[in-house]
Scaffold this active site. Structure first.
Site, PDB file in Angstrom:
ATOM      1  N   SER A  68       0.834  -1.195   0.000  1.00  0.00           N
ATOM      2  CA  SER A  68       0.000   0.000   0.000  1.00  0.00           C
ATOM      3  C   SER A  68       0.874   1.251   0.000  1.00  0.00           C
ATOM      4  O   SER A  68       1.976   1.258   0.556  1.00  0.00           O
ATOM      5  CB  SER A  68      -0.912  -0.003   1.241  1.00  0.00           C
ATOM      6  OG  SER A  68      -1.560   1.238   1.425  1.00  0.00           O
ATOM      7  N   ASN A 113     -12.390  -0.964  -3.480  1.00  0.00           N
ATOM      8  CA  ASN A 113     -13.078   0.172  -4.107  1.00  0.00           C
ATOM      9  C   ASN A 113     -12.134   0.936  -5.007  1.00  0.00           C
ATOM     10  O   ASN A 113     -12.527   1.461  -6.048  1.00  0.00           O
ATOM     11  CB  ASN A 113     -13.629   1.110  -3.043  1.00  0.00           C
ATOM     12  CG  ASN A 113     -14.117   2.415  -3.634  1.00  0.00           C
ATOM     13  OD1 ASN A 113     -15.169   2.465  -4.270  1.00  0.00           O
ATOM     14  ND2 ASN A 113     -13.345   3.488  -3.473  1.00  0.00           N
ATOM     15  N   PHE A 164     -14.198   7.876  -4.015  1.00  0.00           N
ATOM     16  CA  PHE A 164     -13.133   7.932  -3.030  1.00  0.00           C
ATOM     17  C   PHE A 164     -12.052   8.821  -3.620  1.00  0.00           C
ATOM     18  O   PHE A 164     -11.405   8.464  -4.601  1.00  0.00           O
ATOM     19  CB  PHE A 164     -12.591   6.522  -2.742  1.00  0.00           C
ATOM     20  CG  PHE A 164     -11.517   6.479  -1.685  1.00  0.00           C
ATOM     21  CD1 PHE A 164     -11.859   6.465  -0.343  1.00  0.00           C
ATOM     22  CD2 PHE A 164     -10.177   6.460  -2.030  1.00  0.00           C
ATOM     23  CE1 PHE A 164     -10.875   6.424   0.633  1.00  0.00           C
ATOM     24  CE2 PHE A 164      -9.186   6.424  -1.066  1.00  0.00           C
ATOM     25  CZ  PHE A 164      -9.535   6.405   0.271  1.00  0.00           C
ATOM     26  N   ASP A 200     -13.892  -3.063   2.836  1.00  0.00           N
ATOM     27  CA  ASP A 200     -13.694  -1.652   3.162  1.00  0.00           C
ATOM     28  C   ASP A 200     -14.558  -0.769   2.262  1.00  0.00           C
ATOM     29  O   ASP A 200     -14.735  -1.056   1.073  1.00  0.00           O
ATOM     30  CB  ASP A 200     -12.212  -1.304   2.984  1.00  0.00           C
ATOM     31  CG  ASP A 200     -11.889   0.131   3.304  1.00  0.00           C
ATOM     32  OD1 ASP A 200     -12.000   0.513   4.480  1.00  0.00           O
ATOM     33  OD2 ASP A 200     -11.530   0.889   2.364  1.00  0.00           O
ATOM     34  N   LYS A 203     -19.633   1.665   0.414  1.00  0.00           N
ATOM     35  CA  LYS A 203     -20.424   2.703  -0.237  1.00  0.00           C
ATOM     36  C   LYS A 203     -19.898   3.011  -1.634  1.00  0.00           C
ATOM     37  O   LYS A 203     -20.599   3.606  -2.454  1.00  0.00           O
ATOM     38  CB  LYS A 203     -20.389   3.996   0.583  1.00  0.00           C
ATOM     39  CG  LYS A 203     -21.262   4.014   1.813  1.00  0.00           C
ATOM     40  CD  LYS A 203     -21.224   5.406   2.445  1.00  0.00           C
ATOM     41  CE  LYS A 203     -22.201   5.555   3.578  1.00  0.00           C
ATOM     42  NZ  LYS A 203     -22.210   6.934   4.120  1.00  0.00           N
ATOM     43  N   GLU A 227     -18.152  -2.548   5.554  1.00  0.00           N
ATOM     44  CA  GLU A 227     -18.070  -1.263   6.253  1.00  0.00           C
ATOM     45  C   GLU A 227     -18.941  -0.249   5.506  1.00  0.00           C
ATOM     46  O   GLU A 227     -18.487   0.404   4.574  1.00  0.00           O
ATOM     47  CB  GLU A 227     -16.625  -0.760   6.320  1.00  0.00           C
ATOM     48  CG  GLU A 227     -16.483   0.545   7.089  1.00  0.00           C
ATOM     49  CD  GLU A 227     -15.358   1.434   6.579  1.00  0.00           C
ATOM     50  OE1 GLU A 227     -14.880   2.282   7.344  1.00  0.00           O
ATOM     51  OE2 GLU A 227     -14.957   1.300   5.397  1.00  0.00           O
ATOM     52  N   TRP A 229     -20.374   2.854   6.515  1.00  0.00           N
ATOM     53  CA  TRP A 229     -20.382   3.864   7.577  1.00  0.00           C
ATOM     54  C   TRP A 229     -21.359   4.963   7.188  1.00  0.00           C
ATOM     55  O   TRP A 229     -21.035   5.872   6.431  1.00  0.00           O
ATOM     56  CB  TRP A 229     -18.979   4.419   7.800  1.00  0.00           C
ATOM     57  CG  TRP A 229     -18.850   5.317   9.009  1.00  0.00           C
ATOM     58  CD1 TRP A 229     -19.859   5.863   9.733  1.00  0.00           C
ATOM     59  CD2 TRP A 229     -17.637   5.744   9.622  1.00  0.00           C
ATOM     60  NE1 TRP A 229     -19.356   6.615  10.766  1.00  0.00           N
ATOM     61  CE2 TRP A 229     -17.997   6.567  10.725  1.00  0.00           C
ATOM     62  CE3 TRP A 229     -16.280   5.527   9.351  1.00  0.00           C
ATOM     63  CZ2 TRP A 229     -17.043   7.177  11.549  1.00  0.00           C
ATOM     64  CZ3 TRP A 229     -15.328   6.121  10.174  1.00  0.00           C
ATOM     65  CH2 TRP A 229     -15.708   6.927  11.254  1.00  0.00           C
ATOM     66  N   GLY A 295     -32.100  -4.521  16.205  1.00  0.00           N
ATOM     67  CA  GLY A 295     -33.533  -4.642  16.429  1.00  0.00           C
ATOM     68  C   GLY A 295     -34.292  -5.126  15.217  1.00  0.00           C
ATOM     69  O   GLY A 295     -35.423  -5.619  15.332  1.00  0.00           O
ATOM     70  N   ASP A 309     -10.813   3.405  13.088  1.00  0.00           N
ATOM     71  CA  ASP A 309     -11.210   4.736  12.630  1.00  0.00           C
ATOM     72  C   ASP A 309     -11.857   5.552  13.741  1.00  0.00           C
ATOM     73  O   ASP A 309     -11.494   6.705  13.985  1.00  0.00           O
ATOM     74  CB  ASP A 309     -12.196   4.627  11.460  1.00  0.00           C
ATOM     75  CG  ASP A 309     -11.552   4.132  10.179  1.00  0.00           C
ATOM     76  OD1 ASP A 309     -10.400   4.517   9.907  1.00  0.00           O
ATOM     77  OD2 ASP A 309     -12.205   3.362   9.456  1.00  0.00           O
ATOM     78  N   ASP A 417     -22.019   0.729  37.404  1.00  0.00           N
ATOM     79  CA  ASP A 417     -23.244   0.944  36.633  1.00  0.00           C
ATOM     80  C   ASP A 417     -23.683  -0.271  35.818  1.00  0.00           C
ATOM     81  O   ASP A 417     -24.444  -0.132  34.857  1.00  0.00           O
ATOM     82  CB  ASP A 417     -23.111   2.154  35.702  1.00  0.00           C
ATOM     83  CG  ASP A 417     -23.007   3.469  36.467  1.00  0.00           C
ATOM     84  OD1 ASP A 417     -23.328   3.476  37.667  1.00  0.00           O
ATOM     85  OD2 ASP A 417     -22.612   4.483  35.859  1.00  0.00           O
TER      86      ASP A 417
END
Length: 428
Positions: A68, A113, A164, A200, A203, A227, A229, A295, A309, A417
């Site tokens: 990379s 991507n 991106f 990754d 979207k 992912e 997000w 849910g 991240d 708690d």
């Protein structure tokens, strides 16, 4: 070396059938943080393999395996070059072998991507790729045809997702490119030893391609996660109570990939990190269900407190640090697929608490689809029964009144708690 697959052929290394449904009882450990590359990380993973297994994790998510431009791995260049800042190819193989020996399945962080080019074209655009590592399967020496239309001089199809900006977006509409990526994924599975994928920035390209990449490599049923997000819903007072629009986006993505992959439950994270500030009313929707993705679609919802991240060195959207333990009590006792951040387990002195909660989850058969009955969701107190065998209380209120567990419940663990009980077995 075997003969190369011609570009028009569609590679496939998926098993004919997948007997297991790993989404049922997966407990995921994110096996790195943002600056892990500064250490001999693959060696550390190998050394920690037994401890990871003994802690009860079933899967470990590793950082991007390929060369990379950025040391973290999220600007991939040479896909088949596995000598990275995390360690050498051999060290990667050794780490995976050690994890698999301990019964752990290993998930690769897949960044497809975009891809950073090695050369410029005649117009000075970075869109020309080389393939310098000898390998079987489809070549990855692509040209501008592999980049979406208008991006870095690309001549491919229009982008099927969001842009991106830091690197050329790949044209997943192109079957030759998809076949090359499938061939590479088969290499990561067959030669390196990965069993699933963390996709990754999903979207950035259409979800239907995620389904194809899974079905032709590891097969549907093996754990994969995307992912996606997305933003939470906010109003004039801050985070809105109703997060249906946010969790619907996640459901839509899972639907679009035909439920071949799970998705990180960003909606639950956003709700939970506000709820632990004595806003526990946020955790129950009008229908009595959990308010996040868990849910609506719990067996495709990967719950988490932080990742590389949101927390750690980047700290883009961190969970309140003093409430992290509370967060794990929630996700490790509730439906969904829990994911634990490396730093929280190994650097925050939470290991023993996490081990207790994981052991409780496994001992009581709590899984992604376990029943959830929320009996209290007041500002300062949340009480829920999971799987008819675990009872959880969160919040600063001590006196539960009639909601206090009866004699059939045994306290297993507690802290600031929170308290967790499990049901005693009835005497025969």
């Amino acid at each position: 070396m075997g003969s190369r697959i011609r570009s028009q052929e569609t590679p496939c290394c998926a098993p004919e059938t997948v007997d297991s449904n790993e989404y049922f009882d997966t407990i995921l450990l994110q096996g790195f943080h943002w600056t892990s590359h500064r250490h001999e990380w693959y060696k550390i993973l190998k050394e920690k393999a037994e401890e990871i297994a003994e802690s009860g994790y079933t899967h470990v998510w590793l950082p991007p395996p390929s060369h990379s431009v950025s040391p973290e791995g999220y600007l991939p260049g040479h896909l088949y070059e596995l000598n990275t800042k995390y360690g050498s190819k051999q060290e990667l193989l050794d780490a995976i072998a050690a994890l698999k020996k301990c019964g752990i399945k290993v998930v690769a962080d897949i960044v497809i991507n975009h891809r950073c080019a090695q050369m410029q074209d005649e117009n000075g655009e970075w869109n020309t790729y080389t393939d310098d590592i000898d390998h079987e399967g489809n070549k990855v020496n692509w040209g501008k045809w592999a980049v979406v239309e208008g991006d870095f001089g690309g001549t491919g199809n229009k982008d099927s997702g969001e842009d991106f900006h830091a690197a050329p977006d790949l044209d997943h509409e192109n079957p030759e490119l998809r076949n090359a990526l499938i061939s590479w994924l088969c290499f990561l599975k067959g030669h390196v030893g990965f069993s699933g994928w963390r996709f990754d920035f999903v979207k950035g390209y259409a979800a239907r391609f995620v389904e194809e990449y899974i079905l032709k490599t590891v097969g549907k049923g093996n754990f994969c996660v995307g992912e996606y997000w997305n933003d939470s819903v906010y109003d004039e007072s801050g985070l809105a109570y109703n997060q249906d629009a946010a969790r619907q986006q996640l459901c839509d993505w899972i639907d679009a990939c035909n439920a071949s992959s799970s998705a990180f439950d960003y909606t639950t994270k956003g709700i939970l990190q506000e709820a632990v500030r004595d806003q526990y009313w946020r955790l129950k929707d009008p229908n009595g269900k959990a308010t996040g993705l868990i849910g609506w679609w719990p067996d495709r919802a990967v719950t988490f407190i932080d990742n590389h991240d949101t927390g750690g060195e980047q700290n883009q959207w961190p969970f309140p640090s003093e409430k992290v333990a509370l967060g794990y009590v929630y996700i490790l006792t509730h439906p969904g697929i829990p994911s634990v951040f490396w730093s929280h387990h190994f650097d925050w002195e939470l290991a023993q608490d996490l081990k207790k909660l994981i052991a409780l989850r496994r001992r009581n058969g709590i899984n992604s689809n376990s029943t959830l009955q929320i009996t209290m969701a007041d500002p300062d107190c949340y009480v829920a029964e999971i799987g008819e065998s675990v009872l959880v209380k969160l919040g600063s209120r001590f006196d539960l009144g009639k909601g206090f567990p009866g004699a059939q419940w045994r306290l297993v663990t507690s802290g600031k708690d929170y308290a967790v009980w499990e049901k005693e077995e009835e005497a025969s």
